[in-house]
Design a protein around this motif. Structure first.
Motif, PDB file in Angstrom:
ATOM      1  N   UNK A  26       0.840  -1.195   0.000  1.00 16.13           N
ATOM      2  CA  UNK A  26       0.000   0.000   0.000  1.00 16.13           C
ATOM      3  C   UNK A  26       0.880   1.251   0.000  1.00 16.13           C
ATOM      4  N   UNK A  27       1.892   1.261   0.849  1.00 13.03           N
ATOM      5  CA  UNK A  27       2.802   2.402   0.912  1.00 13.03           C
ATOM      6  C   UNK A  27       3.513   2.645  -0.405  1.00 13.03           C
ATOM      7  N   UNK A  28       3.948   1.577  -1.033  1.00  7.22           N
ATOM      8  CA  UNK A  28       4.627   1.692  -2.324  1.00  7.22           C
ATOM      9  C   UNK A  28       3.671   2.243  -3.385  1.00  7.22           C
ATOM     10  N   UNK A  29       2.439   1.745  -3.401  1.00  6.57           N
ATOM     11  CA  UNK A  29       1.436   2.236  -4.346  1.00  6.57           C
ATOM     12  C   UNK A  29       1.186   3.725  -4.110  1.00  6.57           C
ATOM     13  N   UNK A  30       1.022   4.090  -2.848  1.00  5.42           N
ATOM     14  CA  UNK A  30       0.755   5.489  -2.514  1.00  5.42           C
ATOM     15  C   UNK A  30       1.895   6.394  -2.981  1.00  5.42           C
ATOM     16  N   UNK A  31       3.106   5.945  -2.815  1.00  2.00           N
ATOM     17  CA  UNK A  31       4.268   6.725  -3.222  1.00  2.00           C
ATOM     18  C   UNK A  31       4.376   6.809  -4.744  1.00  2.00           C
ATOM     19  N   UNK A  32       4.227   5.677  -5.409  1.00  2.00           N
ATOM     20  CA  UNK A  32       4.423   5.618  -6.860  1.00  2.00           C
ATOM     21  C   UNK A  32       3.262   6.199  -7.658  1.00  2.00           C
ATOM     22  N   UNK A  33       2.045   6.108  -7.133  1.00  3.42           N
ATOM     23  CA  UNK A  33       0.873   6.471  -7.928  1.00  3.42           C
ATOM     24  C   UNK A  33       0.206   7.776  -7.495  1.00  3.42           C
ATOM     25  N   UNK A  34       0.749   8.454  -6.510  1.00  2.00           N
ATOM     26  CA  UNK A  34       0.072   9.665  -6.009  1.00  2.00           C
ATOM     27  C   UNK A  34      -0.049  10.752  -7.069  1.00  2.00           C
ATOM     28  N   UNK A  35       0.824  10.753  -8.045  1.00  2.00           N
ATOM     29  CA  UNK A  35       0.776  11.758  -9.118  1.00  2.00           C
ATOM     30  C   UNK A  35       0.271  11.160 -10.433  1.00  2.00           C
ATOM     31  N   UNK A  36      -0.310   9.986 -10.373  1.00  2.00           N
ATOM     32  CA  UNK A  36      -0.722   9.292 -11.597  1.00  2.00           C
ATOM     33  C   UNK A  36      -1.709  10.100 -12.429  1.00  2.00           C
ATOM     34  N   UNK A  37      -2.691  10.719 -11.804  1.00  5.72           N
ATOM     35  CA  UNK A  37      -3.679  11.490 -12.565  1.00  5.72           C
ATOM     36  C   UNK A  37      -3.012  12.664 -13.289  1.00  5.72           C
ATOM     37  N   UNK A  38      -2.067  13.306 -12.635  1.00  4.96           N
ATOM     38  CA  UNK A  38      -1.341  14.421 -13.256  1.00  4.96           C
ATOM     39  C   UNK A  38      -0.513  13.908 -14.431  1.00  4.96           C
ATOM     40  N   UNK A  39       0.139  12.767 -14.243  1.00  7.95           N
ATOM     41  CA  UNK A  39       0.959  12.195 -15.311  1.00  7.95           C
ATOM     42  C   UNK A  39       0.106  11.790 -16.515  1.00  7.95           C
ATOM     43  N   UNK A  40      -1.021  11.158 -16.246  1.00  5.92           N
ATOM     44  CA  UNK A  40      -1.912  10.727 -17.335  1.00  5.92           C
ATOM     45  C   UNK A  40      -2.464  11.952 -18.063  1.00  5.92           C
ATOM     46  N   UNK A  41      -2.927  12.937 -17.321  1.00  3.45           N
ATOM     47  CA  UNK A  41      -3.466  14.146 -17.942  1.00  3.45           C
ATOM     48  C   UNK A  41      -2.403  14.842 -18.791  1.00  3.45           C
ATOM     49  N   UNK A  42      -1.185  14.882 -18.300  1.00  4.40           N
ATOM     50  CA  UNK A  42      -0.089  15.488 -19.062  1.00  4.40           C
ATOM     51  C   UNK A  42       0.178  14.748 -20.355  1.00  4.40           C
TER      52      UNK A  42
END
Length: 112
Positions: A26-42
């Motif tokens: 869970x911690x790894x997911x939170x760290x790696x994916x917290x900016x996922x929406x910004x990355x996808x939108x970009x």
């Protein structure tokens, strides 16, 4: 500790009940994916649809493994919209909100 965003029992079952491992993932997911929406939108703004689709697909697989099925569902919807070349604004908004709510649910679980 229950959440409509995170089925921790399902996530734990996938790891044979290893709660320490589940918390780490869970911690790894939170760290790696917290900016996922910004990355996808970009990526979508740059017309890098394959990059955006790949990011969403990867997140979806991780979400399923962790028991975050509502997020996985939103990711699947976005992935299919990208693949079809459809308008993504509405599904991107849903994905972003679901990611935020899921990350909050994960943080809440980890705090117990």
């Amino acid at each position: 500790m229950g959440s409509s965003y995170l089925d921790w029992k399902e996530g734990l079952a996938r790891l044979d009940g290893d709660e320490a491992l589940y918390r780490r993932q869970l911690g790894q997911f939170m760290l790696e994916q917290r900016e996922a929406a910004v990355q996808v939108a970009g990526a979508l703004r740059k017309h890098e649809d394959e990059t955006a689709r790949h990011l969403v697909h990867e997140l979806r697989g991780q979400a399923v493994q962790l028991g975050a099925r509502p997020l996985a569902s939103a990711a699947f919807e976005l992935e299919m919209a990208i693949r079809a070349g459809a308008e993504t604004a509405a599904v991107m908004g849903r994905f972003d909100r679901m990611l935020t709510d899921t990350l909050l649910a994960m943080a809440s679980y980890r705090s117990f």
